[in-house]
Every structure is written in structure tokens, then in C-alpha cells.
Design a protein around this motif. Structure first.
Motif: not given
Length: 66
Positions: A38-42, A22-31, A44-50
Motif C-alpha cells: 500500500a505504501a508503494e502504491e501511495a 517517503t515509502l518509509a514514512y507511509y509505513q509509520t503510524p504518522a504516515g 506511485v499515486e503521489g509521484y508528481h506531488t512528491s
């Protein structure tokens, strides 16, 4: 972090693999092309969903044993 063990080892392994993926995905253009911070924060914020899919599998497996 303890290695996965017990009847839910497969679910634990999948859960542990989810965070880096998930961390890697957020760092791609698609993510969103987020910075590492910022990816690490995302993540953490989306933890329960993921983790919801892994929690559901573990809960179903646990209650099917009763």
C-alpha cells in the motif's frame, strides 16, 4: 539507475533519496501505517506531488543560466 551527474547532481541525489524516505514514512503510524504494498502504491499515486520541489529547484537553476 544512473548515478547523479552534471550540474543538477545535487537535485538528482535529493530526488533519489526522497522515494525510500517517503515509502518509509507511509509505513509509520504518522504516515498511515500502510503495508509495504500500500505504501508503494501511495508513492506511485503521489509521484508528481512528491517530486514537485525537486523539479522547481532544477527548473529555476536551469533558467537562471540563460
Amino acid at each position: 539507475m544512473l548515478p547523479p551527474a552534471g550540474p543538477f547532481a545535487a537535485v538528482q541525489t535529493a530526488f533519489q533519496a526522497n522515494k525510500p524516505a517517503t515509502l518509509a514514512y507511509y509505513q509509520t503510524p504518522a504516515g498511515g501505517g500502510l503495508s509495504l504494498a500500500a505504501a508503494e502504491e501511495a508513492v506511485v499515486e503521489g509521484y508528481h506531488t512528491s517530486v514537485a520541489p525537486f523539479c522547481s529547484v532544477a527548473a529555476r537553476a536551469f533558467f537562471s543560466q540563460l
